[in-house]
Design a protein around this motif. Structure first.
Motif, mmCIF file in Angstrom:
data_model
loop_
_atom_site.group_PDB
_atom_site.id
_atom_site.type_symbol
_atom_site.label_atom_id
_atom_site.label_comp_id
_atom_site.label_asym_id
_atom_site.label_seq_id
_atom_site.Cartn_x
_atom_site.Cartn_y
_atom_site.Cartn_z
ATOM 1 N N ASP A 181 31.792 49.800 38.104
ATOM 2 C CA ASP A 181 32.067 49.236 36.805
ATOM 3 C C ASP A 181 32.998 49.141 36.924
ATOM 4 O O ASP A 181 34.521 47.943 36.605
ATOM 5 C CB ASP A 181 31.852 49.958 35.450
ATOM 6 N N HIS A 200 36.481 48.853 38.850
ATOM 7 C CA HIS A 200 36.456 48.576 40.518
ATOM 8 C C HIS A 200 36.398 46.822 39.741
ATOM 9 O O HIS A 200 37.579 46.333 39.417
ATOM 10 C CB HIS A 200 36.201 49.458 41.081
ATOM 11 N N VAL A 201 34.848 47.241 39.462
ATOM 12 C CA VAL A 201 35.047 45.248 38.622
ATOM 13 C C VAL A 201 35.518 44.637 37.465
ATOM 14 O O VAL A 201 36.725 44.465 37.728
ATOM 15 C CB VAL A 201 33.695 45.059 38.764
ATOM 16 N N LYS A 256 38.681 42.082 38.141
ATOM 17 C CA LYS A 256 39.161 40.877 37.319
ATOM 18 C C LYS A 256 39.975 41.046 36.528
ATOM 19 O O LYS A 256 40.750 39.164 36.320
ATOM 20 C CB LYS A 256 37.408 40.498 36.391
ATOM 21 N N LEU A 295 34.675 34.624 38.210
ATOM 22 C CA LEU A 295 33.902 35.661 38.476
ATOM 23 C C LEU A 295 33.254 36.640 37.157
ATOM 24 O O LEU A 295 34.152 36.250 35.796
ATOM 25 C CB LEU A 295 35.247 36.568 38.782
ATOM 26 N N TYR A 345 30.279 39.358 35.401
ATOM 27 C CA TYR A 345 29.559 40.924 35.923
ATOM 28 C C TYR A 345 29.198 41.212 34.354
ATOM 29 O O TYR A 345 29.227 40.624 33.555
ATOM 30 C CB TYR A 345 30.527 41.345 36.710
ATOM 31 N N VAL A 370 27.585 40.867 39.603
ATOM 32 C CA VAL A 370 28.731 40.101 39.736
ATOM 33 C C VAL A 370 28.158 38.906 40.192
ATOM 34 O O VAL A 370 27.137 38.761 41.126
ATOM 35 C CB VAL A 370 29.678 40.232 40.787
ATOM 36 N N GLN A 426 29.550 35.517 40.917
ATOM 37 C CA GLN A 426 31.215 34.466 42.093
ATOM 38 C C GLN A 426 31.008 33.492 42.154
ATOM 39 O O GLN A 426 30.118 33.022 43.003
ATOM 40 C CB GLN A 426 31.810 35.124 43.396
#
Length: 158
Positions: free
Chosen positions: A67, A69-70, A74, A103, A105, A116, A118
């Motif tokens: 979580d 990392h995303v 972003k 992106l 999520y 996610v 994209q």
């Protein structure tokens, strides 16, 4: 004697880490994920103009890193000056074309990871998000050996 060929440095495009991001936080998260890749599960589905991925772990710490990392990536994409892996042709192109990629999520309902979406605004953007998703899956499969590789830019972007 063999000569080592030096890569042309692309400059610092977003802060510390030798062009690797704004600081060590992003890279720490990435290394934590790669070091725990055997606890990560991932599904990738192509949609009309991009991809939908679901990435999760049954380990609460690993799912928190997913979580984080995303969210960090972003923020880098939206920052207009951040980026990671500038030495990797694919990642450099993703950040160069950031205005043509969207992106979104959500955290999974069970809290074990993220979904996610994209999308690309043009053929290059769509090809980039699909190539990126494939490379991320390869990072999970092959770990640091894959992370050391340079990845090609899709033909749609040449």
């Amino acid at each position: 004697r063999r000569r080592r060929r030096r890569r042309r440095r692309r400059g610092n495009r977003g802060g510390g880490g030798g062009g690797q991001g704004r600081g060590s936080s992003e890279m720490n998260t990435i290394h934590n994920l790669v070091n725990n890749r055997k606890e990560i599960y991932r599904k990738v589905k192509n949609i009309d103009d991009g991809i939908r991925t679901t990435t999760w772990s049954d380990n609460p710490q690993v799912s928190a890193w997913i979580d984080r990392h995303v969210a960090e990536m972003k923020a880098l994409v939206e920052s207009q000056n951040g980026g990671i892996r500038w030495w990797d042709d694919l990642f450099a192109k993703v950040f160069e074309m950031r205005d043509y990629v969207d992106l979104e999520y959500d955290t999974r309902k069970d809290g074990k990871g993220v979904v996610v979406r994209q999308r690309g605004d043009n053929a290059c953007g769509t090809a980039l998000v699909r190539a990126h998703a494939e490379v991320v899956s390869d990072f999970i499969k092959r770990g640091h050996n894959e992370m050391r590789k340079n990845h090609d830019v899709p033909a749609a972007c040449l």
